[in-house]
Write an enzyme that holds these catalytic residues in place. Structure first.
Site, PDB file in Angstrom:
ATOM      1  N   ASP A 244       0.640  -1.200  -0.048  1.00 54.12           N
ATOM      2  CA  ASP A 244      -0.047  -0.015   0.236  1.00 54.12           C
ATOM      3  C   ASP A 244       0.725   1.314   0.127  1.00 54.12           C
ATOM      4  O   ASP A 244       1.808   1.531   0.790  1.00 54.12           O
ATOM      5  CB  ASP A 244      -0.912   0.090   1.261  1.00 54.12           C
ATOM      6  CG  ASP A 244      -1.697   1.387   1.312  1.00 54.12           C
ATOM      7  OD1 ASP A 244      -2.786   1.231   0.354  1.00 54.12           O
ATOM      8  OD2 ASP A 244      -1.574   2.001   2.233  1.00 54.12           O
ATOM      9  N   ALA A 245       0.539   1.966  -0.956  1.00 47.74           N
ATOM     10  CA  ALA A 245       1.121   3.685  -1.006  1.00 47.74           C
ATOM     11  C   ALA A 245       2.554   3.671  -0.609  1.00 47.74           C
ATOM     12  O   ALA A 245       2.910   4.219   0.317  1.00 47.74           O
ATOM     13  CB  ALA A 245       0.225   4.496  -0.006  1.00 47.74           C
ATOM     14  N   VAL A 246       3.271   3.102  -1.520  1.00 49.52           N
ATOM     15  CA  VAL A 246       4.715   2.900  -1.142  1.00 49.52           C
ATOM     16  C   VAL A 246       5.410   4.158  -1.297  1.00 49.52           C
ATOM     17  O   VAL A 246       6.676   4.682  -0.604  1.00 49.52           O
ATOM     18  CB  VAL A 246       5.565   1.901  -2.018  1.00 49.52           C
ATOM     19  CG1 VAL A 246       4.902   0.482  -1.909  1.00 49.52           C
ATOM     20  CG2 VAL A 246       5.260   2.220  -3.628  1.00 49.52           C
ATOM     21  N   GLU A 281       1.646  -0.076  -5.034  1.00 49.40           N
ATOM     22  CA  GLU A 281       0.682   1.157  -5.347  1.00 49.40           C
ATOM     23  C   GLU A 281       1.624   2.402  -5.134  1.00 49.40           C
ATOM     24  O   GLU A 281       2.076   2.619  -3.983  1.00 49.40           O
ATOM     25  CB  GLU A 281      -0.760   1.235  -4.317  1.00 49.40           C
ATOM     26  CG  GLU A 281      -1.450   2.305  -4.623  1.00 49.40           C
ATOM     27  CD  GLU A 281      -2.021   2.815  -3.259  1.00 49.40           C
ATOM     28  OE1 GLU A 281      -3.053   3.764  -3.600  1.00 49.40           O
ATOM     29  OE2 GLU A 281      -1.872   2.486  -2.215  1.00 49.40           O
ATOM     30  N   ASP A 377     -10.106   2.228  -3.658  1.00 54.79           N
ATOM     31  CA  ASP A 377     -10.058   3.619  -3.472  1.00 54.79           C
ATOM     32  C   ASP A 377     -10.804   4.403  -4.278  1.00 54.79           C
ATOM     33  O   ASP A 377     -11.324   5.735  -3.797  1.00 54.79           O
ATOM     34  CB  ASP A 377      -8.530   3.933  -3.817  1.00 54.79           C
ATOM     35  CG  ASP A 377      -7.534   3.746  -2.433  1.00 54.79           C
ATOM     36  OD1 ASP A 377      -7.910   3.925  -1.467  1.00 54.79           O
ATOM     37  OD2 ASP A 377      -6.314   3.582  -2.635  1.00 54.79           O
ATOM     38  N   GLN A 378     -10.845   4.266  -5.831  1.00 54.16           N
ATOM     39  CA  GLN A 378     -11.676   4.994  -6.603  1.00 54.16           C
ATOM     40  C   GLN A 378     -13.181   4.897  -6.462  1.00 54.16           C
ATOM     41  O   GLN A 378     -13.825   5.747  -7.000  1.00 54.16           O
ATOM     42  CB  GLN A 378     -11.475   4.456  -7.968  1.00 54.16           C
ATOM     43  CG  GLN A 378      -9.677   4.586  -8.312  1.00 54.16           C
ATOM     44  CD  GLN A 378      -9.180   5.998  -7.813  1.00 54.16           C
ATOM     45  OE1 GLN A 378      -9.748   6.694  -8.099  1.00 54.16           O
ATOM     46  NE2 GLN A 378      -7.929   5.848  -7.753  1.00 54.16           N
ATOM     47  N   VAL A 379     -13.642   3.826  -5.614  1.00 48.83           N
ATOM     48  CA  VAL A 379     -15.092   3.958  -5.095  1.00 48.83           C
ATOM     49  C   VAL A 379     -15.165   4.261  -3.605  1.00 48.83           C
ATOM     50  O   VAL A 379     -15.973   5.499  -3.424  1.00 48.83           O
ATOM     51  CB  VAL A 379     -15.596   2.427  -5.270  1.00 48.83           C
ATOM     52  CG1 VAL A 379     -17.178   2.460  -4.774  1.00 48.83           C
ATOM     53  CG2 VAL A 379     -15.544   1.986  -6.832  1.00 48.83           C
TER      54      VAL A 379
END
Length: 574
Positions: A244-246, A281, A377-379
């Site tokens: 996640d979110a590296v 990501e 995320d996009q939802v």
């Protein structure tokens, strides 16, 4: 017999807390250890550091009573695996399906999710991508505020349930990708600072204090992270990790944490004799993420491509607000389809600066990038958690453009039948102050964008979670069953068509109408012909269509091209 160990480098004393009392532990180079003859699988324990209250183990494998409770010994070797014939799967080019255990089924457990794996097999899925299962506060949540990274959330079924789930996936020839969060920990139940320098003030993150990757004591913190990743591969037979979110892994050390993890994962892959993947990501739009470590890269197997999503979403919905401001129109989509990123050194209006780097077609294959019409995320990060408000034809178009692309396709749970259920942001914090902070923060965030605060779902309301659970009865209803059939046919076409497995970026071509009414994607002899408009149109096609493979909507080969009904997509050969 079990040996208890814990890292507490600055402690003067550490005691092991068992049901029958406390026992002093011995120290060696910051690590405290004690062997207990009568302890074993199922033993509850905690640690007292310099006389503190009992604290859960930073490497706790099992938290049966929640994130604040005692840890429990879990012997991962007790499980009887039946996947000895599983040879693994290279996740590049495989079909991903992202799902959240707590809302995939009404029961919200790993065992219940395993009961729906036949649906994924019939659909054509190859990799089940699980959102985080590490123990987090309360019962319901996304999992990105986990605080016990080695434990499996007890309401999902605990650690042995994850082993059962992975084993069943492998029996069905499905690989498993597990979402892990190493860039921050949740605020509730996080007691790591009581043991050692797990965090640093040298950096900050959007979620507060940064995990210590390059400050004093970081060697053991990095070991804590890498050992966690390797444990999922070894003890739970997981095939890949989604990191996640590296971009929030702040690390100025000579060897970045991701590079270290890449090399250690490669070594374990050789030892186990099966592929192991690392899917990042990243918001950086930097292909260095997927370049080999020995060439100066970070060694990730693949990474998500939000630019592709944004381009496709804006093309289909017409949205241009927020980070969609630079997206929209067929020319932008054409760039992301053929060159991965829109922002590859160009100016990003949303960020207010030049952003990204170009992706070299000679070095980077399409399979190294994941493409999707939706993800959690996009939802979920939308104000109402609403899925794209599109016609069935537009949903079919989006699916066709993702699944026939040169990239690794990913679906978000329920999209294959056009699920009507939203997927909202929900939490279950026990502390009233934290619950109110989450509630008001969410409303304040969207009020700044013009939303009425009262319209924003309360993350703490159980109904917000309950309303996000998939409604499986929709599969038998129209138009859901027609869309599901389209997805199944698309994935079957992809599986049997060599041209759609060619992930060289020069293997895809695209022509489009500057006015935004239509586009045609070329994949070998295939032509994916799309009418983006609501009314009928004739789309010119390079070459003479000789056979219609499949279509969603009305299509007819006519002089000069293909006539399509509104919001229609056809796949033809020439």
């Amino acid at each position: 017999m079990h040996t208890f160990t814990v890292w507490a480098p600055a402690a003067s004393s550490v005691e092991l807390v068992l049901a029958d009392g406390n026992r002093r532990m011995a120290s060696r180079e910051g690590w405290w250890q004690l062997e207990v003859a009568e302890a074993g699988h199922g033993t509850d324990y905690a640690f007292s550091v310099d006389g503190s209250e009992p604290l859960p183990d930073p490497r706790s494998p099992w938290q049966p009573d929640g994130v604040h409770g005692f840890s429990r010994v879990f012997d991962a070797d007790r499980f009887t695996w039946s996947d000895s014939g599983w040879i693994g799967r290279d996740v590049r080019g495989s079909v991903f399906y992202e799902l959240h255990i707590g809302t995939f089924t009404p029961e919200g457990t790993l065992d219940a999710a395993a009961g729906h794996l036949d649906h994924l097999v019939a659909l054509g899925v190859e990799v089940v991508s699980l959102m985080p299962v590490a123990a987090f506060p309360g019962r319901h949540g996304w999992g990105y505020d986990g605080v016990h990274l080695y434990a499996v959330h007890e309401p999902y079924g605990g650690p042995e349930a994850l082993q059962r789930f992975v084993n069943r996936c492998h029996e069905l020839e499905l690989a498993v990708c597990l979402d892990v969060v190493y860039n921050h920990l949740g605020p509730s139940g996080n007691r790591l600072a009581s043991f050692g320098p797990y965090f640093t003030d040298r950096h900050t993150t959007p979620w507060g204090q940064a995990v210590n990757l390059d400050d004093t004591g970081s060697t053991e913190v990095r070991r804590w992270i890498c050992d966690n990743a390797l444990r999922w591969f070894r003890s739970f037979h997981v095939d890949a990790l989604r990191l996640d979110a590296v971009h929030a892994l702040a690390d100025d050390s000579p060897a970045h944490l991701l590079a270290q993890l890449s090399l250690e994962t490669a070594d374990l892959s050789k030892e186990l004799g099966r592929p192991l993947g690392l899917v990042a990501e990243s918001d950086l739009n930097d292909p260095r993420m997927v370049e080999p470590v020995d060439e100066g890269g970070l060694g990730m197997t693949a990474q998500w491509s939000d630019d592709f999503h944004h381009a496709l979403h804006a093309l289909l919905t017409g949205e241009r607000a927020g980070y969609y401001v630079d997206f929209g129109g067929p020319a932008v989509f054409a760039k992301t389809l053929t060159q991965v990123f829109l922002h590859d050194g160009s100016y990003s209006t949303f960020r207010g600066q030049d952003w990204g780097r170009k992706v070299d077609p000679a070095r980077h294959r399409g399979g190294q990038f994941l493409a999707y019409t939706s993800n959690h995320d996009q939802v979920g990060n939308r104000a109402l958690g609403d899925r794209p408000a599109l016609t069935p034809g537009q949903l079919a178009i989006g699916a066709a453009l993702v699944i026939t692309s040169p990239y690794t396709p990913m679906l978000f749970m329920g999209e294959e039948w056009g699920a009507s259920t939203p997927w909202r942001y929900f939490t279950d914090h026990e502390e009233p102050e934290l619950a109110e902070a989450v509630r008001t923060g969410r409303r304040r965030e969207f009020a700044a964008h013009g939303w009425d605060a009262d319209d924003i779902p309360d993350p703490q309301d159980p109904g917000t979670w309950r309303g996000s659970v998939l409604d499986w009865s929709e599969l038998d209803e129209s138009p859901h069953r027609e869309l599901l059939a389209w997805y199944r046919d698309l994935l079957a076409l992809r599986a049997r068509t060599p041209d759609l497995h060619n992930d060289r970026r020069d293997s895809v071509g695209i022509a489009y109408d500057a006015g935004g009414d239509w586009l045609v994607v070329t994949r070998g002899r295939l032509r994916i012909v799309v009418n983006l408009a609501a009314g009928e149109t004739v789309v010119p096609v390079d070459g003479v269509p000789s056979y219609q493979v499949m279509a969603f909507g009305g299509t007819e080969v006519v002089a000069g091209g293909v006539r399509l009904s509104g919001h229609c997509v056809g796949i033809l050969t020439v």
